[in-house]
Design a protein around this motif. Structure first.
Motif, PDB file in Angstrom:
ATOM      1  N   THR A  65       0.833  -1.203   0.000  1.00  0.00           N
ATOM      2  CA  THR A  65       0.000   0.000   0.000  1.00  0.00           C
ATOM      3  C   THR A  65       0.871   1.258   0.000  1.00  0.00           C
ATOM      4  O   THR A  65       0.648   2.181  -0.791  1.00  0.00           O
ATOM      5  N   LEU A  66       1.873   1.289   0.867  1.00  0.00           N
ATOM      6  CA  LEU A  66       2.742   2.478   0.957  1.00  0.00           C
ATOM      7  C   LEU A  66       3.484   2.711  -0.358  1.00  0.00           C
ATOM      8  O   LEU A  66       3.543   3.836  -0.858  1.00  0.00           O
ATOM      9  N   VAL A  67       4.036   1.639  -0.919  1.00  0.00           N
ATOM     10  CA  VAL A  67       4.849   1.790  -2.139  1.00  0.00           C
ATOM     11  C   VAL A  67       3.965   2.177  -3.325  1.00  0.00           C
ATOM     12  O   VAL A  67       4.282   3.126  -4.064  1.00  0.00           O
ATOM     13  N   ARG A  68       2.842   1.481  -3.490  1.00  0.00           N
ATOM     14  CA  ARG A  68       1.995   1.761  -4.666  1.00  0.00           C
ATOM     15  C   ARG A  68       1.489   3.196  -4.642  1.00  0.00           C
ATOM     16  O   ARG A  68       1.478   3.892  -5.662  1.00  0.00           O
ATOM     17  N   LYS A  69       1.050   3.653  -3.472  1.00  0.00           N
ATOM     18  CA  LYS A  69       0.492   5.015  -3.421  1.00  0.00           C
ATOM     19  C   LYS A  69       1.578   6.074  -3.612  1.00  0.00           C
ATOM     20  O   LYS A  69       1.355   7.097  -4.265  1.00  0.00           O
TER      21      LYS A  69
ATOM     22  N   ARG B  68      11.715  -4.983   4.174  1.00  0.00           N
ATOM     23  CA  ARG B  68      10.829  -5.280   3.042  1.00  0.00           C
ATOM     24  C   ARG B  68      10.406  -3.992   2.324  1.00  0.00           C
ATOM     25  O   ARG B  68      10.344  -3.950   1.096  1.00  0.00           O
ATOM     26  N   LEU B  69      10.139  -2.947   3.112  1.00  0.00           N
ATOM     27  CA  LEU B  69       9.749  -1.656   2.517  1.00  0.00           C
ATOM     28  C   LEU B  69      10.896  -1.107   1.657  1.00  0.00           C
ATOM     29  O   LEU B  69      10.682  -0.626   0.544  1.00  0.00           O
ATOM     30  N   ARG B  70      12.103  -1.224   2.149  1.00  0.00           N
ATOM     31  CA  ARG B  70      13.267  -0.726   1.418  1.00  0.00           C
ATOM     32  C   ARG B  70      13.438  -1.482   0.102  1.00  0.00           C
ATOM     33  O   ARG B  70      13.640  -0.889  -0.965  1.00  0.00           O
ATOM     34  N   ALA B  71      13.310  -2.818   0.182  1.00  0.00           N
ATOM     35  CA  ALA B  71      13.480  -3.637  -1.031  1.00  0.00           C
ATOM     36  C   ALA B  71      12.367  -3.336  -2.034  1.00  0.00           C
ATOM     37  O   ALA B  71      12.615  -3.200  -3.239  1.00  0.00           O
ATOM     38  N   ALA B  72      11.131  -3.195  -1.529  1.00  0.00           N
ATOM     39  CA  ALA B  72       9.992  -2.968  -2.431  1.00  0.00           C
ATOM     40  C   ALA B  72      10.109  -1.597  -3.100  1.00  0.00           C
ATOM     41  O   ALA B  72       9.803  -1.453  -4.287  1.00  0.00           O
TER      42      ALA B  72
END
Ligand code: KG4
Ligand code: ZN
Length: 333
Positions: A242-246, A270-274
Motif C-alpha cells: 500500500t505504501l509503495v503503490r500510493k 521489506r519496505l526498502r526492497a519494495a
C-alpha cells in the motif's frame, strides 16, 4: 556551518553535530528498555529519562565533533510535551553558553532531510514519512515548501506495526520484531485487503490491524511459530504494498522523478526492497537513509535547520507544539 541538533520528541534522547551535510557526531540514547514492559511509551517516564540523559548526550556529541557549534537546533514538535520541553531547555542552555543562535525545527521535516545526509536531494520530490505517529505523503518543491498530499486517517504505519505486535504478544517496538519474523513467513499466507483508497492520497491502516485481530481470535488456539511468522509476513506485505503503490502513483501523477522515504518504518527491510524494486521498474530514483538515520536522531534536525539558517530564518517561534504537522509548518513562500 556546524549545527548541533537535539532530538527529544519521543523515546530517544539524541544529539548530533552536522557540518554542511557531513555528520561529525551522532549520539542516540534509546529509552526502549524503559518503556518495553508497558508495551508503549509512557510520557512522564520519557520526560524524566530525557532530563537524566540529555546533558551527557549533548556533551558527548559536542566532544566527538570537536570545536564549537555555529547554531543549535531542536524539534519543537510534533511529539510529547514533557520531552519536547527538555530538548528546548537543553538547546537554549547550549545557545546561551556558546553564544550561538537557537532555531526550532519540525521533527517531520527532519525525517525528510535525513536522506540528504547520504547524498544530494533533487527537487521537486515526493516524500513519504512513515513513523510511529505519522504517515504523511508530501510534494516538496524545495526545502521548506511542502504540500501535504495525504496522510493516515487513523493509525500511522508504525502504530499499526506496534499494535499488531502487541496482539501477537511480541515485544515493543513492534516494527523491528515483525520485520525479523516476517523473513521466515509466507507473505501470501493470509490475503489481507490492501487499503489503496483510490481517489485520495490518504492512508488507512486500522482495517488491516482489525483483520489481524479477527484472524488471531478466529484461530481459537495459540498460534504456532510458523503461523505467527506467516501472519507477520502477510500483514507486512499488505502495509508495504500500500505504501509503495500510493507513493509511486503520487510521484507519477505529479510528474516527479525523485522519491524520499523517512521515519522509523523506513528502516523496514521489506519496505526498502519494495521501494528500490518499484523505483527501478518505473524509472524513478528513491532515497532512503540507512536505518540509524530513519529512526529518531539529532543529525536529521541539524540538517533541516541548516536549510533554514541558510535562508536567514532564525527568528521563528520556539514554542513547543505537540500537534505540529506539515499543514501548519511555515512554507518558504
Ligand atoms: O521515527 P520513529 O523513530 O519515531 C517517531 O517519530 O514515531 O519511528 C518509530 C516507529 C515505531 O512505530 C517502530 O515500530 C517503527 O518506527 N519501526 C519499524 C522498524 N523499525 C522501527 N517499523 C517497521 N519495520 C522496522 N524495521
Ligand atoms: Zn520520528
Amino acid at each position: 556551518m556546524r549545527v548541533l541538533g537535539i532530538e527529544t520528541t519521543c523515546d530517544e534522547t539524541a544529539a548530533a553535530v552536522v557540518e554542511d551535510g557531513r555528520i561529525l557526531s551522532n549520539i542516540v540514547s534509546s529509552q526502549v528498555r524503559l518503556h518495553r514492559r508497558y508495551r508503549g511509551v509512557v510520557p512522564e517516564l520519557a520526560a524524566r529519562a530525557h532530563l537524566q540523559r540529555i546533558g551527557q548526550v549533548v556533551e558527548a556529541a559536542l566532544r566527538e565533533a570537536g570545536g564549537r557549534p555555529d547554531a543549535v537546533a531542536f524539534a519543537r514538535g510534533p511529539g510529547l510535551m514533557g520531552p519536547l520541553l527538555v530538548g528546548k531547555m537543553a538547546a537554549l542552555a547550549v545557545g546561551e553558553t556558546e553564544g550561538c543562535p537557537v532555531i526550532a525545527v519540525n521533527h517531520l521535516e527532519g525525517h525528510v532531510f535525513a536522506a540528504e545526509l547520504c547524498g544530494r536531494l533533487r527537487f521537486p520530490l515526493v516524500t513519504l514519512i512513515v513513523s510511529g505517529g505519522h504517515t504523511d505523503l508530501l510534494l516538496c518543491r524545495a526545502p521548506g515548501r511542502y504540500r501535504l498530499l495525504g496522510r493516515t486517517r487513523d493509525d500511522a504505519a508504525g502504530e499499526a506495526y506496534d499494535k499488531v505486535a502487541r496482539m501477537l504478544g511480541l515485544s515493543y517496538p513492534g516494527g523491528p520484531v515483525i520485520d525479523r519474523l516476517a523473513r521466515g513467513g509466507d507473505p501470501a499466507a493470509v490475503p489481507f485487503t490492501r487499503p489503496l483508497m483510490p481517489g485520495t492520497w490518504d492512508f488507512s491502516f486500522a482495517g488491516i490491524k482489525t483483520a489481524v485481530l479477527y484472524h488471531v481470535q478466529g484461530r481459537g488456539q495459540p498460534l504456532t511459530r510458523r503461523a505467527v511468522a506467516d501472519l507477520c509476513a502477510s500483514f507486512q506485505e499488505a502495509v508495504v504494498e500500500t505504501l509503495v503503490r500510493k507513493t509511486v502513483a503520487a510521484a507519477q501523477s505529479h510528474g516527479v522523478k525523485d522519491i524520499v522515504v523517512g521515519g522509523g518504518v523506513a528502516s523496514n527491510s521489506r519496505l526498502r526492497a519494495a521501494f528500490t524494486a518499484a523505483a527501478s521498474e518505473q524509472g524513478l530514483r528513491v532515497s532512503i537513509p540507512p536505518p540509524v538515520l530513519c529512526t529518531d536522531n539529532g543529525a536529521m534536525l541539524a540538517q533541516a535547520a541548516w536549510h533554514r539558517l541558510r535562508w536567514g530564518l532564525r527568528g521563528g517561534s520556539l514554542r513547543c507544539d505537540p500537534g505540529l504537522g506539515f499543514e501548519n509548518w511555515a512554507s518558504r513562500a
